[in-house]
Design an enzyme around this catalytic site. Structure first.
Site, mmCIF file in Angstrom:
data_model
loop_
_atom_site.group_PDB
_atom_site.id
_atom_site.type_symbol
_atom_site.label_atom_id
_atom_site.label_comp_id
_atom_site.label_asym_id
_atom_site.label_seq_id
_atom_site.Cartn_x
_atom_site.Cartn_y
_atom_site.Cartn_z
ATOM 1 N N ASP A 103 -1.422 -1.569 0.179
ATOM 2 C CA ASP A 103 -2.129 -0.292 0.081
ATOM 3 C C ASP A 103 -3.116 -0.414 -1.086
ATOM 4 O OD1 ASP A 103 -3.051 2.228 0.487
ATOM 5 O OD2 ASP A 103 -1.119 3.226 0.367
HETATM 6 C C1 BGC Z 1 -3.616 5.471 1.047
HETATM 7 C C2 BGC Z 1 -3.641 4.799 2.397
HETATM 8 C C3 BGC Z 1 -5.059 4.558 2.827
HETATM 9 C C4 BGC Z 1 -5.746 3.739 1.773
HETATM 10 C C5 BGC Z 1 -7.165 3.353 2.126
HETATM 11 C C6 BGC Z 1 -4.503 4.773 0.033
HETATM 12 O O1 BGC Z 1 -4.638 5.521 -1.117
HETATM 13 O O2 BGC Z 1 -2.294 5.534 0.569
HETATM 14 O O3 BGC Z 1 -2.951 5.585 3.318
HETATM 15 O O4 BGC Z 1 -5.087 3.955 4.072
HETATM 16 O O5 BGC Z 1 -5.760 4.474 0.567
HETATM 17 O O6 BGC Z 1 -8.030 4.411 2.037
#
Ligand code: BGC
Length: 700
Positions: A263
C-alpha cells in the site's frame, strides 16, 4: 508476446533495470518531461532511474497518459511500457453508489455491471489497473473505510468480491475496455482497534481464516491479477513485512501467483512500526516477505540492488517479481500496444449516456428502506410536499474515492424530485417553516459530509450532528408526516431519527444520479429492495456489533435477561436497531410453504415467495445456519445462502436451495476446514432475525 520472449526480455535486463520495474511513482515525477525538479529531487532520483520504473499511479486524463508513456518509451532502454494504475473504486468520472451501498443490493449482477462500466470509462482515460475491490471485512462503523467495504458478512463479501473481479477483468484483459483488478488490503485492515484508521490489528488465526480469507480467496479464484498488502499488523508484524502472511498464507494456501504490491508507502512505514531500523532494513523486510512493487517510496529504488548484491535478497525473488510485472503488462497487451485502451472507445458522450442511465438504476437498487409506517411511501402524484434539510440541495452525493467525478454534476435531491412533481415547497429557513404545516408530507434530507467517511475518516460518534436532529424535531412540531432521506457512508445510530420519522430511506452516497434515483424510489417507480450489509447499532457503545457474534457462556434469553451476571448492557439492549439483512419493500412479500428435506449429507429447503401487492418486487431471501455443537466457539448464526428474487405484482414463485458439507465446514483449531457430523439449525427469512424452520442432521 509469447512466454519465451518474456523470458528473453528478462534476461536482457540489468539488476538496476529489474528493480526499476518494481518501483511505482505518481505522474508528478514526469510533469516536466522528467526534468530533475521537485519530487525527483526530493527522492534523490536520476533521470535514468525514472525511465526504468515499472508503473505510475493516479493519472487523470488520457492526454496525460499518452504524454507520459511516449516520453518514457523514448528514453527507456528496452521499450517496456509503463503500466498505469489508479483507484477506480465506484466509478471513474461517472460515479456509482459507494461500495457499501452496492453491497446493500445483495446482488452480484449489480456489482459486476458497476465494475464493467467503471472499467469502460477508466480505460478510455488510459488506466490499466484499478486498486479495487476492497475485500476487508468490517465490523466497526467508526472506521471511515467501512464505506469501501461489503460490510460484516463473509459470504456476502466473498460473493460480491468475485463479481467485482469478473466485472473489471471481463473475459480477457486484451479487451481494451477491461481493467486488471487489485484486491486489497491483505489483510485484516478492517479490524483496526477502536475503528481508528491505520491502528493496530490483533486477531486470532481462526478469525483471520474464517472471516477475512474467504473474500480474498474468492478474488484469487476469480483470477484477480494483483494483491495489495495492508498497513496493519497481523500476529504482531505489519502485513507489508510479514513473510508468513505473504508466503505461507497468500502464495501457498491461497495459491496466488500474481503481483503483490505494497500500500502507499507501507514499505517505508515499517520504520514507523518500529520493525525496521531504516530504509534499507524496511526494504529488506518487505522484499524478504515477498512484496514485489513498492508504491510511492524510494526504498526499493535505492536499497534493493545492494541487498541483492550482498546476497541478502535472492536474485531469484527479483526475477520472479519482475516476471509477474512483465506478465501482467503482457496480459494487458501493452507490448503490442503501449497505448492499449486509448482511442479505442466510443465517444466520451456516448459512454456517459450509458453510464448515467446505469448509475441511476444501480443507485435505486442500492437504497434501503428502513421505516415505512402506515405506508407513507411511495409518494402519490397528488401529494403536496415540502423538502428541507442540509442535503436537500447539496451536490455532495458522490462519497469518498470519487476523485475524477464532478461533484457539481451530480443530481441533487431537489432536482430529482422536481423532475417528478411541481407540488413541492423548498423550505430553506425558519421563515419558511410555516409552509410545513400545509403540505401532506415533508421530506427531510439529512446525512454526513463526504469527508466524514473514507480513508482517514474515523469517528467516535456515529449519530448525525445535533443541528440535524434539532431540525428534525422542529419539523416534527409542524408536521409529523416525515420522510427522512439519509446520505451517508457508514451505519449510523438512528435511535433519535427513528423517533421523529415515519419513513427512513437509507440512500448512502448514491453517486452522480443520486437525486433521480432517490426520486424513483420515493415515488415507487422503483420498488426498494436493498438490505443492510451491516448492523445498525442502537448506540456506538455496542460496537462492534454484528449479527454473527460468537456464542458465549452467558448469552441472554427470554428467561435470564433480568439477571445481573449475564452478557448484557445495563443501559441498552444487545440487539441492533436495524439488523444485518434488513430492508423493506413496498410489497410486503411473504414466505410460505417452507419445506426442509434432510438427506444427511445435504439438505434442500423449498419455499414459496408471495407478492400480494400491485407492484413488481424483489426480495432477498436469506438462509442462516447454527451448528449446535462445534469444536471451537462459533457464531450464533451464519448466512449460508441469499438470493434476490424477482416476483411480479400479485404473483408467487417457488424457489429452492441446497446446502452441502462445504457450506457448514469451518476452521478447526489446526486451521483445517471441515464439517462435523451433528445437528444444524436452519433459519429462513428476509433478514438476519429469520425464524427457525427446521434442522438438518448432517452426516458425512
Ligand atoms: C490506500 C489504498 C489506495 C492507495 C493508492 C492508500 O492510501 O490505503 O487503498 O489504493 O492509497 O491510492
Amino acid at each position: 508476446m509469447k512466454k519465451e520472449k518474456l523470458d528473453q526480455l528478462l534476461e536482457k535486463l540489468s539488476l538496476e533495470e529489474k528493480v526499476g520495474q518494481l518501483v511505482q511513482l505518481g505522474p508528478m515525477f514526469f510533469s516536466e518531461g522528467g526534468e530533475i525538479t521537485g519530487p525527483m529531487q526530493a527522492m534523490d532520483m536520476t533521470k535514468t532511474e525514472l525511465y526504468q520504473i515499472g508503473s505510475v499511479l493516479g493519472t487523470h486524463t488520457k492526454e496525460e497518459v499518452k504524454n507520459i508513456q511516449s516520453t518514457y518509451l523514448e528514453h527507456s532502454a528496452h521499450g517496456i511500457p509503463l503500466m498505469f494504475m489508479a483507484d477506480v473504486i465506484h466509478g471513474y468520472e461517472t460515479i456509482f453508489p459507494i461500495p457499501l451501498a452496492l453491497a446493500s443490493s445483495f446482488d452480484p449482477s449489480i456489482v459486476k455491471e458497476m465494475a464493467r462500466l467503471s472499467a469502460k470509462e477508466a480505460t478510455s482515460a488510459g488506466v490499466h489497473v484499478t486498486f479495487s475491490p476492497m475485500a476487508d471485512l468490517v465490523r466497526d462503523p467508526r472506521w471511515g473505510r467501512v464505506l469501501e467495504s461489503n460490510g460484516e458478512d463473509p459470504l456476502l463479501n466473498a460473493t460480491l468480491i468475485k463479481a467485482y473481479v469478473e466485472g473489471y477483468q471481463g473475459d480477457s484483459l486484451l479487451d481494451p475496455e477491461t481493467l486488471a483488478a487489485c484486491v486489497k488490503h491483505f489483510i485484516g485492515y478492517g479490524e483496526a482497534e477502536g475503528g481508528r484508521d491505520y491502528n493496530t490489528v490483533d486477531i486470532s488465526d481462526l478469525v483471520l481464516y474464517q472471516n477475512h480469507l474467504p473474500a480474498f480467496k474468492a478474488a484469487i479464484d476469480a483470477g484477480v491479477k494483483l494483491v495489495m498488502t495492508s498497513f496493519n499488523t497481523i500476529r504482531g508484524i505489519p502485513a507489508t513485512g510479514n513473510r508468513w502472511l505473504l508466503q505461507d498464507v497468500l502464495r501457498r494456501d491461497l495459491n496466488f501467483d500474481g503481483v503483490i504490491i505494497s500500500d502507499w508507502a507501507s514499505v517505508h512505514e515499517l520504520i514507523n512500526h518500529r520493525v525496521a531500523a531504516d530504509k534499507r532494513d524496511a526494504t529488506f523486510k518487505a522484499a524478504n516477505a515477498g512484496v514485489e512493487i513498492d508504491m510511492m517510496t524510494d526504498n526499493y529504488q535505492h536499497h534493493l540492488v545492494d541487498l541483492v548484491k550482498e546476497g541478502l535478497i535472492s536474485e531469484e525473488f527479483i526475477n520472479q517479481a519482475v516476471m509477474h510485472v512483465l506478465q501482467l503488462k503482457n496480459d494487458l497487451g501493452l507490448f503490442e500496444d503501449p497505448y492499449r485502451s486509448l482511442d479505442k472507445h466510443p465517444e466520451k458522450e456516448i459512454i456517459e449516456v450509458e453510464l448515467r442511465a446505469e448509475s441511476r438504476r444501480i443507485a435505486s437498487q442500492s437504497m434501503v428502506l428502513l421505516e415505512n409506517q402506515q405506508a407513507i411511501l411511495p409518494l402519490q402524484k397528488e401529494d403536496q410536499l415540502a423538502l428541507i434539510g442540509p442535503l436537500a440541495e447539496s451536490h455532495d452525493l458522490l462519497g469518498a474515492w470519487s476523485w475524477i467525478g464532478k461533484t457539481e454534476q451530480s443530481v441533487t435531491i431537489s432536482e430529482g424530485l422536481l423532475s417528478k412533481t411541481k407540488q413541492i415547497e423548498m423550505v430553506k429557513d425558519r421563515h419558511d417553516y410555516v409552509k410545513l404545516k400545509y403540505v401532506d408530507k415533508v421530506i427531510v434530507a439529512l446525512g454526513e459530509h463526504s469527508e466524514e467517511t473514507g480513508e482517514g475518516g474515523s469517528k467516535t460518534e456515529i449519530t448525525l450532528p445535533q443541528e440535524q436532529i434539532d431540525l428534525l424535531k422542529e419539523v416534527y412540531k409542524w408536521n409529523q408526516n416525515i420522510i427522512v432521506v439519509l446520505i451517508n457512508g457508514r451505519p449510523l445510530d438512528l435511535t433519535e431519527i427513528k423517533m421523529y420519522s415515519r419513513a427512513i430511506l437509507e440512500a448512502w452516497f448514491p453517486g452522480s444520479e443520486a437525486g433521480n434515483a432517490i426520486a424513483d424510489v420515493l415515488y415507487g417507480d422503483v420498488n426498494p429492495s436493498g438490505k443492510l450489509p451491516m448492523s445498525f447499532p442502537r448506540s456506538v457503545g455496542q460496537v462492534p456489533l454484528t449479527y454473527n457474534m460468537m456464542s458465549t457462556g452467558r448469552a441472554i434469553n427470554e428467561y435470564n435477561h433480568t439477571q445481573k451476571y449475564v452478557s448484557k448492557y445495563l443501559d441498552n439492549e444487545n440487539t441492533a436497531l436495524y439488523p444485518f439483512g434488513y430492508g423493506l419493500t413496498y410489497s410486503n412479500v411473504k414466505l410460505s410453504e417452507v419445506e426442509v428435506i434432510d438427506k444427511g449429507d445435504n439438505v434442500t429447503v423449498n419455499y414459496t415467495l408471495i407478492n400480494p401487492s400491485m407492484l413488481d418486487a424483489q426480495e432477498v431471501v436469506q438462509l442462516y445456519v447454527k451448528d449446535i455443537v462445534t469444536e471451537v466457539a462459533r457464531p450464533e448464526r451464519e448466512l449460508k445462502y441469499f438470493e434476490k428474487v424477482f416476483i411480479s405484482a400479485g404473483a408467487s414463485k417457488k424457489c429452492s436451495v441446497n446446502l452441502t458439507s462445504e457450506d457448514i465446514a469451518y476452521y478447526h483449531p489446526d486451521l483445517i476446514k471441515k464439517a462435523d457430523d451433528g445437528t444444524i439449525e436452519l433459519y429462513l427469512g428476509l433478514d438476519s432475525q429469520a425464524p427457525l424452520i427446521g434442522s438438518w442432521h448432517y452426516k458425512a
